[in-house]
Design an enzyme around this catalytic site. Structure first.
Site, PDB file in Angstrom:
ATOM      1  N   GLY A 200      10.506 -29.072  98.662  1.00 40.77           N
ATOM      2  CA  GLY A 200       9.183 -29.720  98.341  1.00 40.77           C
ATOM      3  C   GLY A 200       7.974 -30.177  97.618  1.00 40.77           C
TER       4      GLY A 200
ATOM      5  N   LYS B 247       8.880 -28.765  87.846  1.00 35.68           N
ATOM      6  CA  LYS B 247       7.763 -28.457  89.756  1.00 35.68           C
ATOM      7  C   LYS B 247       6.628 -28.800  89.256  1.00 35.68           C
ATOM      8  CE  LYS B 247       7.696 -23.848  91.184  1.00 35.68           C
ATOM      9  NZ  LYS B 247       8.056 -22.201  91.112  1.00 35.68           N
TER      10      LYS B 247
ATOM     11  N   ASP C 119       1.798 -30.017  99.295  1.00 35.64           N
ATOM     12  CA  ASP C 119       0.775 -31.408  98.929  1.00 35.64           C
ATOM     13  C   ASP C 119       1.575 -32.023  97.741  1.00 35.64           C
ATOM     14  OD1 ASP C 119       0.686 -29.105  96.895  1.00 35.64           O
ATOM     15  OD2 ASP C 119      -1.606 -29.749  97.084  1.00 35.64           O
TER      16      ASP C 119
ATOM     17  N   ASP D 162      15.891 -17.439  99.196  1.00 38.53           N
ATOM     18  CA  ASP D 162      16.364 -19.610  98.642  1.00 38.53           C
ATOM     19  C   ASP D 162      15.396 -19.429  97.118  1.00 38.53           C
ATOM     20  OD1 ASP D 162      13.152 -18.368 101.107  1.00 38.53           O
ATOM     21  OD2 ASP D 162      12.502 -20.545  99.284  1.00 38.53           O
TER      22      ASP D 162
HETATM   23  P1  AMP Z   1       8.573 -21.588  96.992  1.00 37.27           P
HETATM   24  O1  AMP Z   1       6.708 -19.927  97.962  1.00 37.27           O
HETATM   25  O2  AMP Z   1       7.621 -21.909  95.658  1.00 37.27           O
HETATM   26  O3  AMP Z   1       9.469 -20.570  97.206  1.00 37.27           O
HETATM   27  O4  AMP Z   1       8.409 -21.757  98.181  1.00 37.27           O
HETATM   28  C1  AMP Z   1       9.118 -21.659  99.312  1.00 37.27           C
HETATM   29  C2  AMP Z   1       9.544 -23.214  99.850  1.00 37.27           C
HETATM   30  O5  AMP Z   1       7.999 -23.624  99.725  1.00 37.27           O
HETATM   31  C3  AMP Z   1       9.933 -24.792  98.954  1.00 37.27           C
HETATM   32  O6  AMP Z   1      10.765 -25.336  99.969  1.00 37.27           O
HETATM   33  C4  AMP Z   1       9.363 -25.139  98.427  1.00 37.27           C
HETATM   34  O7  AMP Z   1       9.706 -26.684  97.948  1.00 37.27           O
HETATM   35  C5  AMP Z   1       7.847 -25.684  99.173  1.00 37.27           C
HETATM   36  N1  AMP Z   1       6.796 -25.663  98.841  1.00 37.27           N
HETATM   37  C6  AMP Z   1       5.872 -24.336  98.318  1.00 37.27           C
HETATM   38  N2  AMP Z   1       4.746 -25.597  97.300  1.00 37.27           N
HETATM   39  C7  AMP Z   1       4.747 -26.326  98.150  1.00 37.27           C
HETATM   40  C8  AMP Z   1       3.455 -27.418  97.708  1.00 37.27           C
HETATM   41  N3  AMP Z   1       2.540 -27.287  97.921  1.00 37.27           N
HETATM   42  N4  AMP Z   1       4.088 -29.182  97.855  1.00 37.27           N
HETATM   43  C9  AMP Z   1       5.120 -29.049  99.309  1.00 37.27           C
HETATM   44  N5  AMP Z   1       6.301 -28.019  99.337  1.00 37.27           N
HETATM   45  C10 AMP Z   1       6.147 -27.304  99.230  1.00 37.27           C
HETATM   46 MG    MG Z   2      11.133 -21.142  95.977  1.00 36.48          MG
END
Ligand code: AMP
Ligand code: MG
Length: 486
Positions: free
Chosen positions: A94, A115, A127, A254
């Site tokens: 994301g 990232k 975002d 994930d």
């Molecule tokens: P994480 O908690 O970083 O492992 O992210 C979990 C999911 O949420 C993944 O699919 C990330 O790509 C998405 N994600 C986390 N933060 C953001 C953000 N600010 N914008 C878009 N997607 C996000």
């Molecule tokens: Mg993640």
């Protein structure tokens, strides 16, 4: 090593070539007025880049998403995963992009993953950005875990910017350049399993086998063999986490790498005082990902991966493999703890002695890093005598110390200190240390994070003049609340 410049990196984008079922082409959305916050020269060396390359303006432009190599193929990967035990059918990159795979002079492939590179089809409500705070935290942890000898993804650099990003408050947008031999997660397999795209599931498994576990291809049941490989590596990684007091914080499927490397750092922590029940993620209300739960949760996550592989492998064989997790984990863990305690060889009571020590530490406010360093500093009897007073249960400690000293008698005393200091770090990435350098970086002062990165890249070495980095947390730094927000 054959040194290269940024301009002559060689790309071989194997994952991108799998096509649009697996990822989507997305260009990075650059940050305003980017600046280099911190860089890892040892990660640069994995790309054959000499340190001098990070002084070039092109370096920042590339890693803040302003320019791209001609041979790069930036793509957002699709995956899903179990988050806090519930299935999320579609996650995906994301806010990160796989820029491409660089082949170094040793023939190794390194994914370059940016990232915080902006919106993608998988951004959902987000975002697409990452903040300076969390980018620095991931950078420091990756490079420090590597220096500790713990399997992990790597981090090349963090770039900061003028781009505002809103979380609980207004923060600074940043990008982290992450490197790993693969960015495939357990959740990739779950996505193709639960969407019933079993041909794609097979393509993915064949890709992972061909690129990372070629020996599995020779096995009579290649996909069961793949599961076994992933399970073995995951067991070893978790053993390292438990032996060194690393708490990941968000062990969703994930965030689990198919290579068994520590991956996707959020609200992680290294234990200061030993506490088996420590919950480092402020958003983890039930303690699902508490320190001691990391072992059963890794097992649970592997079961989720095994389920996703059922179209490719016999369920009985997957189940039998799953049974191996705990014994494999325990063997790795015990081997690490024996080294941390200065023991050579194996004795029947070793596991019990380790358990008793942890029970004595629990609730006694024993620093999990300093304890082992102190233990190796002197001859065993001297060392335990000095450590004794910190324990609440003195009788219990005396009993343990007697057994410990008896266990140490056969050991080579002349090499004890060197042996133990080589596995017991003096310096560890404590949350308060990270917090201090983040506060400075948010003011635009990057010297503290650079110095901390340098200190933590040699965690086992005495570093005269830098002893204060080994100090236990001050009161304000003991209970920092780190949430998932990043
Ligand atoms: P994480 O908690 O970083 O492992 O992210 C979990 C999911 O949420 C993944 O699919 C990330 O790509 C998405 N994600 C986390 N933060 C953001 C953000 N600010 N914008 C878009 N997607 C996000
Ligand atoms: Mg993640």
């Amino acid at each position: 090593m054959l040194l290269k410049t940024l301009d002559d990196l060689v790309f071989d984008n194997r994952f991108a070539r799998l096509g649009d079922t697996f990822s989507t082409e997305v260009l990075p959305d650059p940050l305003n007025a980017p600046r280099l916050v911190v860089v890892s020269e040892s990660a640069m060396a994995l790309l054959d880049l000499p340190a001098s390359e990070h002084a070039r303006p092109e370096f920042i432009e590339l890693f803040a998403g302003h320019t791209l190599w001609n041979d790069a193929a930036p793509r957002a990967m699709v995956y899903s995963g179990h988050q806090f035990g519930g299935y999320s059918p579609r996650l995906g990159d994301g806010r990160g992009l796989l820029l491409g795979e660089v082949v170094n002079s040793r023939g190794e492939h390194w994914d370059l993953h940016l990232k915080g590179a902006g919106l993608t089809p998988y951004s959902r409500m987000g975002d697409g950005r990452a903040v300076l705070r969390s980018s620095i935290r991931e950078f420091l942890a990756s490079e420090h875990l590597h220096a500790l000898g713990i399997p992990t993804s790597r981090a090349l650099c963090v770039t900061g910017s003028d781009t505002p990003v809103y979380r609980e408050t207004r923060e600074t947008g940043a990008m982290l350049l992450r490197m790993a031999p693969s960015h495939v997660r357990f959740g990739h397999f779950e996505y193709f399993y639960y969407t019933r795209q079993h041909d794609a599931l097979k393509t993915l498994a064949d890709h992972v086998i061909a690129e990372h576990f070629p020996a599995c291809r020779e096995q009579s049941a290649p996909y069961a063999a793949l599961f076994r490989e992933v399970l073995e590596r995951t067991a070893e990684m978790i053993a390292y986490w438990q032996a060194y007091g690393f708490c990941h914080g968000v062990m969703n499927t994930d965030n689990m790498s198919i290579l068994g490397i520590t991956f996707d750092f959020g609200p992680y922590a290294f234990l200061d005082d030993f506490d088996a029940n420590h919950i480092c993620n402020h958003s983890d209300d039930t303690g699902r990902y508490s320190f001691s739960n990391q072992v059963p949760i890794a097992h649970w996550n592997l079961a989720a991966l095994g389920q996703a592989l059922t179209p490719l492998a016999e369920a009985d064989e997957l189940r039998a493999t799953l049974e191996l997790f705990l014994p494999l984990y325990q063997a790795h863990y015990l081997a690490l703890m024996r080294r941390r305690l200065g023991w050579i060889g194996e004795e029947e009571d070793d596991a019990e002695l380790v358990q008793r020590l942890l029970q004595l530490m629990q609730g006694s406010a024993i620093d999990f890093t300093a304890f082992f360093r102190e233990l190796g500093e002197r001859a065993p009897a001297d060392a335990v005598a000095r450590l004794r007073d910190d324990f609440i249960d003195l009788t219990g400690f005396d009993d343990w110390a007697e057994a410990y000293l008896a266990r140490c008698t056969e050991e080579a005393p002349s090499t004890r200190r060197a042996r133990m200091h080589a596995v017991n770090p003096k310096y560890i990435l404590r949350n308060y240390l990270a917090q201090e350098v983040i506060t400075a970086a948010e003011r635009g002062d990057y010297e503290p994070v650079r110095t901390l990165q340098e200190v933590l890249s040699r965690p086992f070495d005495e570093q005269p003049g830098r002893e204060h980095y080994a100090q236990r947390p001050p009161d304000w730094g003991k209970h920092l609340e780190i949430s998932c927000s990043s």
